[in-house]
Write a protein that holds these residues in place. Structure first.
Motif, PDB file in Angstrom:
ATOM      1  N   ILE A  59      51.970  45.475  43.687  1.00 36.56           N
ATOM      2  CA  ILE A  59      50.493  45.628  44.071  1.00 36.56           C
ATOM      3  C   ILE A  59      50.191  47.356  43.983  1.00 36.56           C
ATOM      4  O   ILE A  59      50.756  48.065  44.061  1.00 36.56           O
ATOM      5  CB  ILE A  59      50.246  45.329  45.496  1.00 36.56           C
ATOM      6  N   SER A 230      43.046  41.337  43.663  1.00 35.19           N
ATOM      7  CA  SER A 230      43.412  40.402  44.774  1.00 35.19           C
ATOM      8  C   SER A 230      42.223  39.631  45.131  1.00 35.19           C
ATOM      9  O   SER A 230      42.009  38.672  45.960  1.00 35.19           O
ATOM     10  CB  SER A 230      43.997  41.413  45.966  1.00 35.19           C
ATOM     11  N   THR A 238      46.972  43.309  41.204  1.00 33.10           N
ATOM     12  CA  THR A 238      48.347  42.757  41.380  1.00 33.10           C
ATOM     13  C   THR A 238      48.938  42.574  39.848  1.00 33.10           C
ATOM     14  O   THR A 238      48.448  41.967  38.996  1.00 33.10           O
ATOM     15  CB  THR A 238      48.469  41.301  41.989  1.00 33.10           C
TER      16      THR A 238
END
Length: 425
Positions: A59, A230, A238
């Motif tokens: 992330i 996200s 991501t």
């Protein structure tokens, strides 16, 4: 009554037909058993030949240094949504073959090692745990013309080497390590790998090593790499990719993020360099202006026979007060605005970052910062894609539109400063 008998007769006929069909196919029971056994074996062999695939994720939080201003809202009204395009641009940068090639080259992922097993069952990749390490000497990775595959077979204390390159077979032998292996296509350095995981330390076994062009591998990884926000309009991305070895996937994603951050740092350094150049040019102009002013002051003192010009200046400033201070500030801003306008108007600066040092208008500063970031992204995409890339074409249009918007904003700021200056005078 006759109708009921007919119905019973039909049901009996149907039962007889079904029974006859069942008995007819039961006569082939041997073929059914053979088919079941055959397809069970085929399924077993297929599954044994398949390697495990793991999903790797990381992330990334994108730092947004810009705030929504009236100028940004104006750009959105013109059809240039800054926030959305920034996310799309960052996604394009992460999937850029140039950035991925850097990660692949630094980790030497373009060289893969696989254990060779009987019937090719589970030829798992030996990421970092192959018995030997091999490197193509005197050849830059990005210039490797075609993949070359080696097969290392243990023979006594050494290895028999065989393989092919562009459908041309070759053979060799290694008795001592490290060694430079001379083959028709070039020279290769081979050494023993001393960093093997204890779980992989076992009796000598046959394995393969394939060296390919990192740019070709990067294009394939670019297609496999998934970069998704996200949430809608979110600054969190991501990154995910599938790999046979968990550690290999994690290392690749981490290195990709590291090079992304490094490029961002280089972009900031470029901005700082351009700002320094801008300051130096401005200082030179101010030095010339000050030299001229000092000469005028000296001539004025001689003509008027003024001995204490400092006292005269203090008296004058005391009389003008805040009005004079505002006038000086506006003049300074007006000069800076004109200088930036002149900088943009020069054809040589068409692809250079726009300096905004000393400009106090918040909207103008925000637009210039947004333009500079977009220009850096465009340059990074240009270095790793062709001119026909749709993302690059769209980015060029955005850059051109924002540059025109900045010129219009500068003109408005300049006119406003000139009006304010006339009022104060």
């Amino acid at each position: 009554m006759q109708q009921d008998l007919n119905n019973v007769s039909v049901v009996q006929d149907e039962e007889l037909d079904i029974r006859s069909i069942i008995f007819k196919y039961l006569s082939y029971w041997r073929w059914f058993i053979v088919s079941i056994v055959f397809f069970t074996i085929v399924g077993f062999v297929y599954l044994k030949r398949q390697n495990n695939i793991y999903e790797n994720n990381v992330i990334v939080l994108l730092k947004d240094e810009n705030t929504a201003t009236e100028e940004m809202l104006l750009l959105q009204d013109l059809g240039m949504s800054a926030g959305k395009n920034n996310i799309e641009n960052e996604i394009a940068l992460f999937k850029s073959p140039d950035l991925i090639t850097k990660a692949v080259t630094s980790l030497e992922l373009y060289t893969t090692y696989r254990k060779v097993t009987r019937w090719s069952f589970n030829d798992n990749e030996l990421y970092g745990n192959a018995p030997l390490y091999i490197r193509w000497e005197d050849m830059e990775p990005k210039k490797i013309p075609a993949p070359v595959t080696f097969t290392f077979t243990p023979q006594g204390k050494g290895f028999e080497v065989s393989g092919q390159y562009e459908n041309m077979p070759f053979h060799g032998r290694i008795d001592t390590l490290p060694v430079y292996l001379k083959l028709p296509m070039g020279r290769f350095y081979v050494s023993r790998n001393n960093e093997i995981d204890p779980a992989y330390k076992q009796e000598p076994y046959t394995f393969e090593a394939t060296i390919s062009n990192p740019s070709a591998l990067a294009r394939r990884l670019s297609a496999e790499l998934k970069v998704t926000p996200s949430a809608k309009q979110s600054s969190v991305l991501t990154l995910s990719i599938q790999s046979e070895i968990k550690k290999k996937g994690r290392d690749f994603l981490q290195q990709l993020v590291n090079f992304y951050n490094e490029d961002a740092t280089n972009d900031k350094n470029m901005v700082a360099h351009n700002t320094a150049v801008f300051i130096e040019e401005r200082i030179k102009e101010i030095s010339v202006e000050l030299g001229t002013v000092e000469k005028q002051v000296e001539d004025f003192r001689q003509q008027k026979q003024i001995t204490d010009i400092q006292a005269e200046a203090q008296l004058y400033l005391g009389q003008t007060g805040q009005n004079e201070q505002k006038r000086v500030e506006i003049e300074t801003q007006l000069n800076l605005t004109r200088f930036v306008e002149d900088f943009i108007a020069r054809p040589a600066n068409a692809n250079k970052l726009i300096p905004n040092l000393g400009v106090t208008d918040a909207g103008l500063v925000s637009v210039i910062n947004e333009y500079n970031q977009l220009l850096l992204m465009k340059e990074r995409l240009e270095s790793s894609s062709s001119d026909s890339n749709p993302a690059l074409i769209q980015m060029k249009q955005q850059v051109s539109g924002m540059r025109q918007s900045i010129q219009a904003s500068l003109a408005n700021v300049r006119r406003a400063s000139e009006i304010a200056l006339r009022d104060l005078n």
